[in-house]
Each structure stands twice: as structure tokens, then as C-alpha cells.
Design a protein around this motif. Structure first.
Motif, PDB file in Angstrom:
ATOM      1  N   LEU A   1       0.833  -1.125   0.126  1.00 36.80           N
ATOM      2  CA  LEU A   1      -0.108   0.026  -0.056  1.00 36.80           C
ATOM      3  C   LEU A   1       0.887   1.320   0.081  1.00 36.80           C
ATOM      4  CD1 LEU A   1      -2.552  -1.188   3.095  1.00 36.80           C
ATOM      5  CD2 LEU A   1      -2.808  -1.348   0.180  1.00 36.80           C
TER       6      LEU A   1
ATOM      7  N   ASN B   1      -0.413   0.671   6.656  1.00 33.37           N
ATOM      8  CA  ASN B   1      -0.432  -0.799   7.174  1.00 33.37           C
ATOM      9  C   ASN B   1      -0.209  -0.399   8.661  1.00 33.37           C
ATOM     10  OD1 ASN B   1       0.326  -2.158   4.733  1.00 33.37           O
ATOM     11  ND2 ASN B   1       1.855  -0.470   4.317  1.00 33.37           N
TER      12      ASN B   1
ATOM     13  N   GLU C   1       1.657 -10.602   3.692  1.00 37.40           N
ATOM     14  CA  GLU C   1       2.280  -9.641   2.641  1.00 37.40           C
ATOM     15  C   GLU C   1       3.505  -9.692   2.428  1.00 37.40           C
ATOM     16  OE1 GLU C   1       2.050  -5.638   4.568  1.00 37.40           O
ATOM     17  OE2 GLU C   1       3.204  -6.272   6.316  1.00 37.40           O
TER      18      GLU C   1
ATOM     19  N   VAL D   1       7.181  -8.165   1.901  1.00 37.71           N
ATOM     20  CA  VAL D   1       7.740  -7.032   2.625  1.00 37.71           C
ATOM     21  C   VAL D   1       8.085  -5.765   1.930  1.00 37.71           C
ATOM     22  CG1 VAL D   1      10.079  -6.376   3.955  1.00 37.71           C
ATOM     23  CG2 VAL D   1       8.948  -8.378   4.428  1.00 37.71           C
TER      24      VAL D   1
ATOM     25  N   PRO E   1       6.448   1.766  -7.667  1.00 38.13           N
ATOM     26  CA  PRO E   1       5.825   2.420  -8.534  1.00 38.13           C
ATOM     27  C   PRO E   1       6.711   2.616  -9.760  1.00 38.13           C
ATOM     28  CG  PRO E   1       6.176   3.825  -6.587  1.00 38.13           C
ATOM     29  CD  PRO E   1       6.548   2.436  -6.412  1.00 38.13           C
TER      30      PRO E   1
ATOM     31  N   ILE F   1       8.185   0.259 -11.391  1.00 39.23           N
ATOM     32  CA  ILE F   1       8.054  -0.763 -12.401  1.00 39.23           C
ATOM     33  C   ILE F   1       6.498  -1.161 -12.421  1.00 39.23           C
ATOM     34  CG2 ILE F   1      10.352  -1.392 -12.037  1.00 39.23           C
ATOM     35  CD1 ILE F   1       9.114  -3.926 -10.536  1.00 39.23           C
TER      36      ILE F   1
ATOM     37  N   ALA G   1       7.293  -7.326 -12.520  1.00 36.38           N
ATOM     38  CA  ALA G   1       7.437  -7.270 -11.037  1.00 36.38           C
ATOM     39  C   ALA G   1       7.819  -8.856 -10.698  1.00 36.38           C
ATOM     40  CB  ALA G   1       6.447  -6.862 -10.193  1.00 36.38           C
TER      41      ALA G   1
HETATM   42  P1  NAD Z   1       9.574  -0.458  -2.833  1.00 32.68           P
HETATM   43  O1  NAD Z   1      10.062  -1.842  -2.083  1.00 32.68           O
HETATM   44  O2  NAD Z   1       8.492  -0.157  -3.402  1.00 32.68           O
HETATM   45  O3  NAD Z   1      10.864  -0.362  -4.004  1.00 32.68           O
HETATM   46  C1  NAD Z   1      12.067  -0.430  -4.025  1.00 32.68           C
HETATM   47  C2  NAD Z   1      13.002  -0.657  -5.250  1.00 32.68           C
HETATM   48  O4  NAD Z   1      12.776  -2.318  -5.350  1.00 32.68           O
HETATM   49  C3  NAD Z   1      12.200  -0.300  -6.394  1.00 32.68           C
HETATM   50  O5  NAD Z   1      13.311   0.067  -7.316  1.00 32.68           O
HETATM   51  C4  NAD Z   1      11.551  -1.320  -6.970  1.00 32.68           C
HETATM   52  O6  NAD Z   1      11.206  -1.275  -8.229  1.00 32.68           O
HETATM   53  C5  NAD Z   1      12.105  -2.544  -6.431  1.00 32.68           C
HETATM   54  N1  NAD Z   1      10.911  -3.789  -6.105  1.00 32.68           N
HETATM   55  C6  NAD Z   1      10.333  -3.679  -5.117  1.00 32.68           C
HETATM   56  N2  NAD Z   1       9.446  -4.789  -5.315  1.00 32.68           N
HETATM   57  C7  NAD Z   1       9.922  -5.460  -6.290  1.00 32.68           C
HETATM   58  C8  NAD Z   1       9.231  -6.803  -6.738  1.00 32.68           C
HETATM   59  N3  NAD Z   1       8.405  -7.247  -6.507  1.00 32.68           N
HETATM   60  N4  NAD Z   1       9.964  -7.176  -8.059  1.00 32.68           N
HETATM   61  C9  NAD Z   1      10.956  -6.160  -8.447  1.00 32.68           C
HETATM   62  N5  NAD Z   1      11.435  -5.216  -8.118  1.00 32.68           N
HETATM   63  C10 NAD Z   1      10.791  -4.593  -6.930  1.00 32.68           C
HETATM   64  O7  NAD Z   1       9.896   0.814  -1.926  1.00 32.68           O
HETATM   65  P2  NAD Z   1       9.831   2.397  -2.104  1.00 32.68           P
HETATM   66  O8  NAD Z   1       9.935   2.611  -3.550  1.00 32.68           O
HETATM   67  O9  NAD Z   1      10.494   3.066  -0.828  1.00 32.68           O
HETATM   68  O10 NAD Z   1       8.222   2.520  -1.552  1.00 32.68           O
HETATM   69  C11 NAD Z   1       7.356   2.589  -2.647  1.00 32.68           C
HETATM   70  C12 NAD Z   1       5.791   2.809  -1.782  1.00 32.68           C
HETATM   71  O11 NAD Z   1       5.666   1.588  -1.299  1.00 32.68           O
HETATM   72  C13 NAD Z   1       5.757   3.973  -0.740  1.00 32.68           C
HETATM   73  O12 NAD Z   1       4.651   4.489  -0.971  1.00 32.68           O
HETATM   74  C14 NAD Z   1       5.831   3.069   0.367  1.00 32.68           C
HETATM   75  O13 NAD Z   1       5.371   3.672   1.350  1.00 32.68           O
HETATM   76  C15 NAD Z   1       5.282   1.780  -0.148  1.00 32.68           C
HETATM   77  N6  NAD Z   1       5.444   0.566   1.221  1.00 32.68           N
HETATM   78  C16 NAD Z   1       4.590  -0.223   1.336  1.00 32.68           C
HETATM   79  C17 NAD Z   1       4.867  -1.202   2.059  1.00 32.68           C
HETATM   80  C18 NAD Z   1       3.748  -2.259   2.426  1.00 32.68           C
HETATM   81  O14 NAD Z   1       2.660  -1.995   1.903  1.00 32.68           O
HETATM   82  N7  NAD Z   1       4.070  -3.174   3.126  1.00 32.68           N
HETATM   83  C19 NAD Z   1       6.327  -1.639   2.332  1.00 32.68           C
HETATM   84  C20 NAD Z   1       7.117  -0.689   2.011  1.00 32.68           C
HETATM   85  C21 NAD Z   1       6.846   0.273   1.235  1.00 32.68           C
END
Ligand code: NAD
Length: 344
Positions: free
Chosen positions: A72, A84, A265, A267, A272, A274, A280
Motif C-alpha cells: 500500500l 499498514n 504480505e 515486505v 511505482p 515498475i 515485477a
Molecule cells: P519499494 O519496495 O516499493 O521499491 C524499492 C525498489 O525495489 C524499487 O526499485 C522497486 O522497483 C524494487 N522492487 C520492489 N519490489 C519489487 C518486486 N516485487 N519485483 C521487482 N522489483 C521490486 O520501496 P519504495 O519505492 O521505497 O516504496 C514505494 C511505496 O511503497 C511507498 O509509498 C511506500 O510507503 C510503500 N511501501 C509499502 C509497504 C507495504 O505496504 N507493506 C512496504 C514498504 C513500502
């Protein structure tokens, strides 16, 4: 045929719907008996219902007591409060379970099998913070209050110790900073030692370590640990550290467990950068779904899912770009579903 299990499904923001589709395809292929109630939250909640945590979503989890949740989005700085964090508070999800298991061998750290159990509701994360103005500087002093309670520490430690027993962990390490924060983290250490002496002695080995030494030991020799149990802030940091030991956030699942509900969930966040590109990696959410199957006493299905993930990544070598592969989410999912069907 298993008894149907009602569960709330929150696809989430960004890559959430893509990785959730992959996870649902895997759960369908397994014949998992979840009956999904699809709900919204986060940015999707704001856009569709004017609320990052709509009442209908809360009502659904209150009814099912079980949810699988995509990431989220939370705005940094201003904007709405993290959905969260609100979910954790609303359902008193006091235990955050973060396993770190090597799936792809040959990385910098091989054969890691660790679990971090983090207290999820207390400590320095309760948000009691303020600034004190001096002269013309409104931010001259920053203050934060941390609160750890005996009862809150005990229920988390009890959960961790029980989990260690049921999953056959040999050693539990309490991580603290009671040499400096003598009361705030001392109460956690004291409660853990007392609980072990009274109820768990002989069931596993208990060890204690100071947080800073723990961080160093995890990097030098992570194999010396089996389960780490700690307070909110230390647990937040250590659980990302151990995710790094097994290839990063794309491979890290998490469970938030409370007396009234459990929410599973990935971690990582909503990625955003990608989102919508079909690239993903759904592995973290798939592993969270495996934890959910375990939680629902469906261990054989969880094992089949974990084995299929392992075979897809290591035997078929179908990997997404973040793992150095070329597969998109759909190709990975197709290979995984074939593996699940073949495991019947
Ligand atoms: P992020 O984890 O979304 O991304 C960090 C990096 O890792 C990015 O380059 C992304 O492309 C890559 N990445 C993440 N998951 C991936 C996947 N499954 N496959 C391939 N690449 C992946 O962290 P962020 O950019 O700091 O946060 C984005 C948003 O997500 C923010 O709004 C944040 O608050 C939210 N967030 C939510 C949760 C949750 O719901 N549990 C946890 C962390 C961050």
C-alpha cells in the motif's frame, strides 16, 4: 476437499495487482480453499472511496480475521497516515514474523535459514514525538517517548517462543540495548529471561545479544542465529538486514499476527517505478501466501508451493529481472503454475 476459508484480499497499489494475480493463480492451481472478499486500501482506497482504509475493508477483516495484502502506498512527509500501521493498531497485530530463507543458492551468504520476530505495536514507534522551540528555532529540540509494557513484551515473547517450539527452532536470541536503554529495552529482556526460566527452559537454547553486536554478527556469521526476537525499532531494521542476506526485499515475506486477525504480505513496497510493466517479481507475496497456508493448518499445500517456487527459480531457471533473469511476471507465473500442476 478442504473446508472453505473466508479471507480478505487487498491487491494493493503499484505492482500489487500484478503480483496478486500471480499469487492467486498459484493458490488456484494448488486448490487452496480461500473464499476471497476483495477490498481496497492505500492509494486505491483514497481514489475509489476517499479513504486509505475504508470501513468496508476493516469490516471485512473483522469478519474473516485473515487477509492477504499487496503493498500500500504511503505518502512521505505529509498526507495520510500509513494504512499498514493503522491495520496493525486496529487488529492489534502485535507480532511481525519475517523469515529469511535462501532460495537461490550461490549468493554472498548461502544456506540462510533465520526468522526475526518483531514486536509490532510498542516501543519507539508509538509516535509520541514533539519539538521544543528555543529562541527562533522551532525545531531546536526533538523528543520521542518509547513505551514497552510487561504485558506487550510477554505476549510477543510468548508468541515467539511458541513459534520456536512448533517450528523446531533450536536457539532463540533476544536482541536488546538494555545496557543503555535500561528501562525501555530492559523490560523486554527481563520479561524474556523470566518467561524462558518459568515455561520454556530445555525446549530450546536461549541467548541474548546487544543490538549493535547483533548487526555485526549477522554480517560476519549469520549462521550462528536461528530465531531473533526483539522490540519494534530494532526488529524493523534487523528484518530488512536479514532480507538482504537472502537476496533482497523481492524474496522476503512477512506476517502480522494478532489475537484477532492475521495479515500476510510481501515486505517490499508498491514499486511505482515498475508498476504496470509486467516485470515485477511475485516471489515475496507467494512466500507470504505460503505462510498464510501454514497459518491455516494447510502445511502440505504450503510445502508444495514453496517447492514449486524453488523449482521454477532453480531448476527451470525462470527468473524475473531483479534476480538477473529475463522473465516477466506472466512467464514466471506460467512456469510456477506448471510446476504446481506437476507436483500433484
Ligand atoms: P519499494 O519496495 O516499493 O521499491 C524499492 C525498489 O525495489 C524499487 O526499485 C522497486 O522497483 C524494487 N522492487 C520492489 N519490489 C519489487 C518486486 N516485487 N519485483 C521487482 N522489483 C521490486 O520501496 P519504495 O519505492 O521505497 O516504496 C514505494 C511505496 O511503497 C511507498 O509509498 C511506500 O510507503 C510503500 N511501501 C509499502 C509497504 C507495504 O505496504 N507493506 C512496504 C514498504 C513500502
Amino acid at each position: 476437499m478442504s473446508t472453505p476459508i473466508p479471507a480478505t484480499l487487498i491487491p494493493g497499489d503499484g505492482i500489487g495487482p500484478e503480483i496478486m494475480d500471480a499469487t492467486l493463480a498459484a493458490l488456484d492451481a494448488l486448490g487452496a480453499p480461500f473464499v476471497w472478499d476483495r477490498q481496497i486500501a492505500g492509494l486505491g482506497g483514497v481514489e475509489l472511496a476517499g479513504d486509505p482504509l475504508p470501513q468496508a475493508t476493516l469490516d471485512s477483516i473483522r469478519r474473516t480475521r485473515l487477509a492477504l495484502k499487496g503493498p500500500l502506498e504511503t505518502p512521505s512527509g505529509g498526507g495520510y497516515r500509513s494504512s499498514n500501521v493503522r491495520l496493525r493498531e486496529e487488529f492489534q497485530l502485535y507480532a511481525n514474523l519475517r523469515p529469511a530463507l535462501t532460495i537461490i543458492p550461490g549468493g554472498r551468504f548461502d544456506k540462510i535459514d533465520l526468522v526475526v520476530v518483531r514486536e509490532n505495536l510498542e516501543g519507539l514507534y508509538i509516535g509520541h514525538e514533539h519539538y521544543v522551540k528555543i529562541d527562533n528555532d522551532p525545531h531546536a529540540v526533538a523528543m520521542a517517548t518509547g513505551i514497552n509494557t510487561r504485558a506487550g513484551s510477554r505476549r510477543l515473547l510468548q508468541y515467539a517462543f511458541d513459534h520456536a517450539v512448533t517450528t523446531g527452532r533450536k536457539k532463540v536470541t533476544i536482541v536488546h540495548k538494555a545496557n543503555i536503554m535500561k528501562a525501555l529495552t530492559g523490560i523486554f529482556l527481563e520479561t524474556g529471561l523470566d518467561l524462558y526460566e518459568r515455561e520454556y527452559k530445555g525446549k530450546f537454547e536461549l541467548d541474548t545479544v546487544i543490538i549493535d553486536a547483533c548487526a555485526m554478527k549477522l554480517v560476519l556469521n549469520p549462521w550462528q542465529f536461528d530465531m531473533l526476537v526483539t522490540t519494534n525499532l530494532f526488529g524493523d531494521i534487523l528484518s530488512d538486514l536479514v532480507a538482504g542476506l537472502v537476496g533482497g526485499l523481492g524474496m522476503a515475506p512477512g506476517a502480522n499476527i494478532g489475537a484477532d486477525a492475521a495479515i500476510f504480505e510481501a515486505v517490499h513496497g508498491s514499486a511505482p517505478d515498475i508498476a504496470g510493466k509486467g516485470i515485477a517479481n511475485p516471489t515475496a507475496l507467494l512466500l507470504a501466501a505460503a505462510m498464510m497456508l501454514d497459518h491455516c493448518q494447510l502445511a502440505p499445500m504450503a510445502t508444495r508451493l514453496r517447492r514449486a517456487i524453488d523449482e521454477t527459480l532453480n531448476v527451470d531457471q525462470v527468473r524475473t529481472g531483479d534476480l538477473g533473469g529475463k522473465a516477466g511476471t506472466a512467464e514466471f507465473t506460467q512456469a510456477l503454475v506448471s510446476r504446481i500442476h506437476a507436483s500433484r
